[in-house]
Design a protein around this motif. Structure first.
Motif, PDB file in Angstrom:
ATOM      1  N   ASP A 141       0.795  -1.227   0.000  1.00  0.00           N
ATOM      2  CA  ASP A 141       0.000   0.000   0.000  1.00  0.00           C
ATOM      3  C   ASP A 141       0.828   1.278   0.000  1.00  0.00           C
ATOM      4  N   VAL A 142       2.148   1.149   0.039  1.00  0.00           N
ATOM      5  CA  VAL A 142       3.012   2.327   0.012  1.00  0.00           C
ATOM      6  C   VAL A 142       4.157   2.077  -0.965  1.00  0.00           C
ATOM      7  N   ALA A 143       4.841   3.152  -1.365  1.00  0.00           N
ATOM      8  CA  ALA A 143       6.025   3.015  -2.211  1.00  0.00           C
ATOM      9  C   ALA A 143       7.185   2.572  -1.331  1.00  0.00           C
ATOM     10  N   SER A 144       7.511   1.302  -1.389  1.00  0.00           N
ATOM     11  CA  SER A 144       8.519   0.746  -0.483  1.00  0.00           C
ATOM     12  C   SER A 144       9.937   1.154  -0.854  1.00  0.00           C
ATOM     13  N   SER A 145      10.093   1.831  -2.012  1.00  0.00           N
ATOM     14  CA  SER A 145      11.412   2.358  -2.338  1.00  0.00           C
ATOM     15  C   SER A 145      11.828   3.425  -1.326  1.00  0.00           C
ATOM     16  N   ASP A 146      10.853   3.994  -0.615  1.00  0.00           N
ATOM     17  CA  ASP A 146      11.107   4.935   0.476  1.00  0.00           C
ATOM     18  C   ASP A 146      10.690   4.253   1.766  1.00  0.00           C
ATOM     19  N   ALA A 147      11.670   3.723   2.496  1.00  0.00           N
ATOM     20  CA  ALA A 147      11.372   2.910   3.680  1.00  0.00           C
ATOM     21  C   ALA A 147      10.671   3.700   4.784  1.00  0.00           C
ATOM     22  N   THR A 148      10.760   5.032   4.730  1.00  0.00           N
ATOM     23  CA  THR A 148      10.073   5.825   5.756  1.00  0.00           C
ATOM     24  C   THR A 148       8.556   5.815   5.551  1.00  0.00           C
ATOM     25  N   ASN A 149       8.091   5.289   4.406  1.00  0.00           N
ATOM     26  CA  ASN A 149       6.656   5.219   4.106  1.00  0.00           C
ATOM     27  C   ASN A 149       5.926   4.113   4.847  1.00  0.00           C
ATOM     28  N   ILE A 150       6.643   3.201   5.447  1.00  0.00           N
ATOM     29  CA  ILE A 150       6.040   1.998   6.016  1.00  0.00           C
ATOM     30  C   ILE A 150       4.823   2.335   6.875  1.00  0.00           C
ATOM     31  N   GLY A 151       3.732   1.581   6.663  1.00  0.00           N
ATOM     32  CA  GLY A 151       2.504   1.840   7.400  1.00  0.00           C
ATOM     33  C   GLY A 151       2.246   0.897   8.547  1.00  0.00           C
ATOM     34  N   THR A 152       2.932  -0.215   8.603  1.00  0.00           N
ATOM     35  CA  THR A 152       2.751  -1.168   9.701  1.00  0.00           C
ATOM     36  C   THR A 152       3.082  -0.501  11.033  1.00  0.00           C
ATOM     37  N   THR A 153       2.236  -0.742  12.026  1.00  0.00           N
ATOM     38  CA  THR A 153       2.464  -0.153  13.344  1.00  0.00           C
ATOM     39  C   THR A 153       2.912  -1.215  14.337  1.00  0.00           C
ATOM     40  N   ILE A 154       3.803  -0.810  15.218  1.00  0.00           N
ATOM     41  CA  ILE A 154       4.278  -1.653  16.322  1.00  0.00           C
ATOM     42  C   ILE A 154       4.028  -0.832  17.591  1.00  0.00           C
ATOM     43  N   ARG A 155       2.916  -1.119  18.256  1.00  0.00           N
ATOM     44  CA  ARG A 155       2.447  -0.301  19.378  1.00  0.00           C
ATOM     45  C   ARG A 155       2.765  -0.971  20.711  1.00  0.00           C
ATOM     46  N   ARG A 156       3.375  -0.229  21.608  1.00  0.00           N
ATOM     47  CA  ARG A 156       3.712  -0.757  22.937  1.00  0.00           C
ATOM     48  C   ARG A 156       2.464  -0.729  23.816  1.00  0.00           C
ATOM     49  N   GLU A 157       2.155  -1.878  24.396  1.00  0.00           N
ATOM     50  CA  GLU A 157       1.079  -1.992  25.376  1.00  0.00           C
ATOM     51  C   GLU A 157       1.597  -2.792  26.562  1.00  0.00           C
ATOM     52  N   GLY A 158       1.979  -2.094  27.625  1.00  0.00           N
ATOM     53  CA  GLY A 158       2.525  -2.769  28.795  1.00  0.00           C
ATOM     54  C   GLY A 158       3.801  -3.509  28.469  1.00  0.00           C
ATOM     55  N   ASP A 159       3.785  -4.796  28.686  1.00  0.00           N
ATOM     56  CA  ASP A 159       4.971  -5.629  28.434  1.00  0.00           C
ATOM     57  C   ASP A 159       4.941  -6.295  27.072  1.00  0.00           C
ATOM     58  N   ARG A 382      16.627  -5.833  -9.915  1.00  0.00           N
ATOM     59  CA  ARG A 382      16.619  -4.400 -10.214  1.00  0.00           C
ATOM     60  C   ARG A 382      15.622  -3.673  -9.309  1.00  0.00           C
ATOM     61  N   LEU A 383      14.815  -4.439  -8.584  1.00  0.00           N
ATOM     62  CA  LEU A 383      13.849  -3.885  -7.631  1.00  0.00           C
ATOM     63  C   LEU A 383      14.221  -4.198  -6.189  1.00  0.00           C
ATOM     64  N   ALA A 384      14.623  -5.439  -5.941  1.00  0.00           N
ATOM     65  CA  ALA A 384      14.893  -5.875  -4.568  1.00  0.00           C
ATOM     66  C   ALA A 384      16.051  -5.081  -3.963  1.00  0.00           C
ATOM     67  N   ASP A 385      15.973  -4.852  -2.662  1.00  0.00           N
ATOM     68  CA  ASP A 385      16.998  -4.079  -1.934  1.00  0.00           C
ATOM     69  C   ASP A 385      17.143  -2.665  -2.484  1.00  0.00           C
ATOM     70  N   GLY A 386      16.056  -2.118  -2.999  1.00  0.00           N
ATOM     71  CA  GLY A 386      16.068  -0.755  -3.522  1.00  0.00           C
ATOM     72  C   GLY A 386      16.138  -0.740  -5.031  1.00  0.00           C
ATOM     73  N   PRO A 387      15.169  -0.089  -5.703  1.00  0.00           N
ATOM     74  CA  PRO A 387      15.186  -0.034  -7.169  1.00  0.00           C
ATOM     75  C   PRO A 387      16.347   0.806  -7.693  1.00  0.00           C
ATOM     76  N   ASP A 388      16.687   0.575  -8.943  1.00  0.00           N
ATOM     77  CA  ASP A 388      17.809   1.284  -9.570  1.00  0.00           C
ATOM     78  C   ASP A 388      17.737   2.791  -9.330  1.00  0.00           C
ATOM     79  N   GLU A 389      16.535   3.332  -9.527  1.00  0.00           N
ATOM     80  CA  GLU A 389      16.387   4.785  -9.515  1.00  0.00           C
ATOM     81  C   GLU A 389      16.710   5.399  -8.150  1.00  0.00           C
ATOM     82  N   VAL A 390      16.411   4.679  -7.067  1.00  0.00           N
ATOM     83  CA  VAL A 390      16.730   5.180  -5.731  1.00  0.00           C
ATOM     84  C   VAL A 390      18.243   5.251  -5.540  1.00  0.00           C
ATOM     85  N   HIS A 391      18.940   4.212  -5.988  1.00  0.00           N
ATOM     86  CA  HIS A 391      20.399   4.213  -5.868  1.00  0.00           C
ATOM     87  C   HIS A 391      21.021   5.268  -6.775  1.00  0.00           C
ATOM     88  N   GLN A 392      20.464   5.442  -7.968  1.00  0.00           N
ATOM     89  CA  GLN A 392      20.972   6.479  -8.865  1.00  0.00           C
ATOM     90  C   GLN A 392      20.793   7.868  -8.245  1.00  0.00           C
TER      91      GLN A 392
END
Length: 404
Positions: A141-159, A382-392
Motif C-alpha cells: 500500500d506504500v512506495a517501499s522504495s522509500d522505507a520511511t513510508n512503512i505503514g505497519t504499526t508496532i504499538r507498545r502496550e505494557g509488556d 533491479r527492484l529488490a533491496d532498492g530499485p535502480d532509480e533510488v540508488h541512482q
C-alpha cells in the motif's frame, strides 16, 4: 588491492567447485522431480537435505558470516568468489551451504543486534540450518522504495508490542520451516525524525494474528527454493517487549546495516548466474546449426559472447573492489561502490541472460533450461533491496556535492 585470491580463498574455491560438480549440478533435476511428487510444493525435497549434510561434512557451511564465532570468519573479499560460484545454481547451492537469502541477512542482524536470549532461541537454529526465517519490510500500500513510508504499526502496550499491518513479497514465508519473522514497522509514527520512527520486532510465525495469506509469484515463478514470497497480514499480533530487535527507533538504521551486505551478496551471485548463461550460450552455439553453419560461426553470436565476457570481467572487478572497501573502510566508506554494483550488476546480467535466452530460441523460455528462471531472478534484483532509480538518486547527489 591484490587481484590474486589468498590461499584460504583458493582452497575453498577448489573445494566448492568440486562440490558443485559432484553434488549440486547433478541434484538440480533430481530436486525438480522430487518437488513435483510432493504433496506440498513448499516442502524441501529430500535431496536438498542431503546436499546440506554433505556441505556441512565438507566444511562448506555458513561461509557468509565474517564473525568466526558464528561462521567461517571470511572477509567480504574472501567470500565474493565463493558466492559467485553458488550463483551458478542459485536454486540449490546457497541453500545447500546455508548461505541463502533471506536467512543470511537475518542471521547477520541477530548476530549484530540480537540479545543473548534472541540469539539462543533464533540464531542458533538458523545457523544449524534447522529452521528458516523471513524479513517483513515491503508493503503493497506504500512506495517501499522509500522505507520511511512503512505503514505497519508496532504499538507498545505494557509488556507487549502489538503489530498491525500488511506486507508482501516476504521471502521465505511460504516455507513450512519458516519459524520467525523480523518485522519492520513504526513505533513512533508521529516522530519528528522520519528515520527514527521505525523499529524491528521478532514475531514467531505461530503468533495469533499472523496470517500468511498467499504466495506471490515473480514473473510467474514461485521460487520454492527460497521458501517463496508471501503476502503476510499482522492483525494485532502480540509479542513480548523482549522481542524488540535493538532499540526503539533503530529500525531504519538496522535495515541499512542488513541491506549493505545483502546487496553485495546478490551481486556476487549474479556474476555466477551470468557465467552460467555464457556457458550455456557457448555450448548451444557449438551444438546447433542454422542457415548451413553452426551458430558459433554467426557474427551476432560472437558479439553476444564477447560483450558478455567483457561485462562479466568489469562487474567482477567492481564487486571485488567494493568487497575490499567494505573490509577496509566499512560499509559507509563503500557506500558509493555498493550502490554502483547494485545499479550495474543486475542490468548487465539481465542483458547477458536475455541474449542466452535468444540463442536458445524456444528452449530458452522453457523449463528445460534454467535461463528463463535465471532471467526472472536477475530482473527482480533491479527492484529488490532498492530499485535502480533510488540508488541512482543517492549516488548522483553524492557526486554533485563534490562540485557544489
Amino acid at each position: 588491492m591484490d587481484f590474486a585470491y589468498d590461499a584460504r580463498t583458493e582452497e575453498l574455491r577448489e573445494r566448492l567447485l568440486a562440490f558443485m560438480d559432484a553434488h549440486v549440478h547433478p541434484a538440480e533435476q533430481v530436486a525438480a522431480e522430487q518437488r513435483a511428487q510432493q504433496d506440498s510444493p513448499w516442502a524441501t525435497p529430500p535431496v536438498v537435505e542431503e546436499l546440506k549434510a554433505e556441505a556441512r561434512r565438507q566444511g562448506l557451511w555458513n561461509l557468509f558470516l565474517p564473525d568466526p564465532e558464528y561462521g567461517a570468519g571470511l572477509t567480504n573479499l574472501q567470500y565474493a568468489p565463493l558466492a559467485e560460484i553458488t550463483g551458478r545454481s542459485p536454486q540449490l547451492a546457497p541453500t545447500a551451504l546455508n548461505c541463502a537469502a533471506p536467512d543470511t541477512g537475518n542471521m547477520e542482524l541477530l548476530a549484530s543486534f540480537g540479545s543473548p536470549e534472541q540469539r539462543k532461541r533464533w540464531l542458533e537454529p538458523l545457523l544449524a540450518g534447522g529452521i528458516r526465517s523471513a524479513f517483513a519490510m515491503t508493503e503493497p500500500d506504500v512506495a517501499s522504495s522509500d522505507a520511511t513510508n512503512i505503514g505497519t504499526t508496532i504499538r507498545r502496550e505494557g509488556d507487549e508490542y502489538v503489530v498491525t499491518g500488511r506486507k508482501w513479497y516476504i521471502s521465505g514465508a511460504m516455507s513450512p520451516d519458516c519459524r520467525i519473522f523480523i518485522v519492520m514497522g513504526k513505533t513512533d509514527p508521529d516522530g519528528a525524525d522520519v528515520r527514527r520512527q521505525q523499529s524491528m520486532v521478532l514475531v514467531p510465525r505461530d503468533t495469533p494474528g499472523v496470517e500468511v495469506r498467499r504466495a506471490m509469484t515473480v514473473y510467474g515463478y514461485e521460487d520454492h527454493y527460497h521458501g517463496g514470497h508471501a503476502e503476510v497480514v499482522f492483525d494485532g499480533a502480540r509479542v513480548p517487549a523482549g522481542n524488540l530487535l535493538g532499540e526503539e527507533g533503530g529500525g531504519f538504521a538496522i535495515a541499512q546495516a542488513r541491506l549493505g551486505p545483502g546487496r553485495i551478496h546478490h551481486c556476487m551471485r549474479l556474476i555466477g548466474m551470468a557465467e552460467r548463461g555464457v556457458e550455456l550460450m557457448c555450448r548451444r552455439a557449438l551444438e546447433r546449426e542454422a542457415f548451413g553453419k553452426p551458430l558459433a560461426r554467426q557474427g551476432v553470436i560472437h558479439e553476444w559472447i564477447a560483450d558478455a565476457r567483457v561485462q562479466i570481467e568489469q562487474l567482477r572487478l567492481l564487486v571485488l573492489k567494493t568487497a575490499w572497501l567494505m573490509d577496509t573502510v566499512g560499509n559507509k566508506g563503500a557506500h558509493t561502490e555498493i550502490q554502483a554494483i547494485k545499479i550495474a550488476t543486475p542490468r548487465a546480467v539481465v542483458r547477458i541472460l536475455d541474449d542466452a535466452v535468444q540463442l536458445h530460441g524456444a528452449g530458452g523460455v522453457s523449463q528445460d533450461f534454467p535461463l528463463a528462471e535465471l532471467w526472472a531472478a536477475a530482473r527482480t534484483l533491479r527492484l529488490a533491496d532498492g530499485p535502480d532509480e533510488v540508488h541512482q538518486r543517492s549516488l548522483a547527489r553524492r557526486e554533485l556535492k563534490r562540485y557544489a
